[in-house]
Design an enzyme around this catalytic site. Sequence first.
Site, PDB file in Angstrom:
ATOM      1  N   LYS A  65       0.817  -1.227   0.000  1.00 22.11           N
ATOM      2  CA  LYS A  65       0.000   0.000   0.000  1.00 22.11           C
ATOM      3  C   LYS A  65       0.846   1.272   0.000  1.00 22.11           C
ATOM      4  O   LYS A  65       0.476   2.268  -0.609  1.00 22.11           O
ATOM      5  CB  LYS A  65      -0.942   0.011   1.209  1.00 22.11           C
ATOM      6  CG  LYS A  65      -2.131  -0.915   1.038  1.00 22.11           C
ATOM      7  CD  LYS A  65      -3.115  -0.755   2.167  1.00 22.11           C
ATOM      8  CE  LYS A  65      -4.373  -1.547   1.878  1.00 22.11           C
ATOM      9  NZ  LYS A  65      -5.420  -1.332   2.868  1.00 22.11           N
ATOM     10  N   ASP A 101     -10.377   2.978   1.491  1.00 33.83           N
ATOM     11  CA  ASP A 101     -10.617   2.268   2.757  1.00 33.83           C
ATOM     12  C   ASP A 101     -11.401   3.116   3.760  1.00 33.83           C
ATOM     13  O   ASP A 101     -12.381   2.661   4.342  1.00 33.83           O
ATOM     14  CB  ASP A 101      -9.282   1.854   3.396  1.00 33.83           C
ATOM     15  CG  ASP A 101      -8.638   0.682   2.678  1.00 33.83           C
ATOM     16  OD1 ASP A 101      -9.367  -0.114   2.062  1.00 33.83           O
ATOM     17  OD2 ASP A 101      -7.400   0.567   2.739  1.00 33.83           O
TER      18      ASP A 101
END
Length: 266
Positions: A65, A101
Amino acid sequence: MLKYGLIGDPIDHSKSPQMQTAALKAAGINGEYRLLNQSGEALATIVARLRAENVAGFNVTTPFKQAIIPYLDGIDVVAETIAAVNTVVNVDGRWIGYSTDGPGFWQSLPTTTRKQKVALIGAGGAAKSLISACPANVELTVYNRESVNFNVYATQLKAIADLELQPLSQLTTDIANFDIVINATSVGLHDNVSVLAEAMLALLPTTALVVDLVYKHEQTAFLAAAVATGHATLGGLPMLVMQGALSFTLWHQQPANIEKMQQSLV
Ligand code: ATR
């Protein structure tokens, strides 16, 4: 056919292919979504392949990420703030990174415009994505155990959202004040342990909602404790669906069929 997919390690158990395939089908898009790397492959190798294949977009999960960022041509402000990207969109050959997210999490909660007092346990990657996307009606207090990371997290939270990180021990005194308590730690992911003892959850108002970001097929120990103390609970699945739906919208410029995505998971 447009190519989409997921990179990460491990990714074998990911639910994203079935969710995204269901959404592509529902929208009648001529595209495919698959796992895009093998375990153990270096990120540079994966990126070179995805560039050569001219993939239209992809999701990024642990441990890439943050590592993907130097390979991008642009980054959205939320993703830049938390230094984490979970969605990449290929815009005419330029790779742009986003984080869905946090927004996905808040959209998965029951909607209310009422002021909500929320206790967030944890200050790692998952917690920071929530913090950076926190809606205006949420009054957030963040707690972390007093580990070697505490001071680093405290500095990051101050910079991201002007929040004072609290030691987890303080939650015993504070817990009676909250409408929602969220576990954003990794406790419960690889074990059957609850980050809060049942006796602690018993101090939370019975009207409060208890949320666990950890997604497991079976109930986590944290949510089992919350059920035992008579609280409503929410697991990690709705967030998983919403972050995927927001990635879909970034790639296809249209809303995803959330019902079909949910149905693909049962
Ligand atoms: P993720 O990307 O899943 O958020 P992370 O960035 O490693 O993973 O963050 C994990 C979080 O769980 C951190 O807040 C971590 O606290 P420390 O960094 O202080 O360890 C928290 N955590 C992990 N194990 C924990 C435990 N046994 N008790 C309380 N918090 C824990």
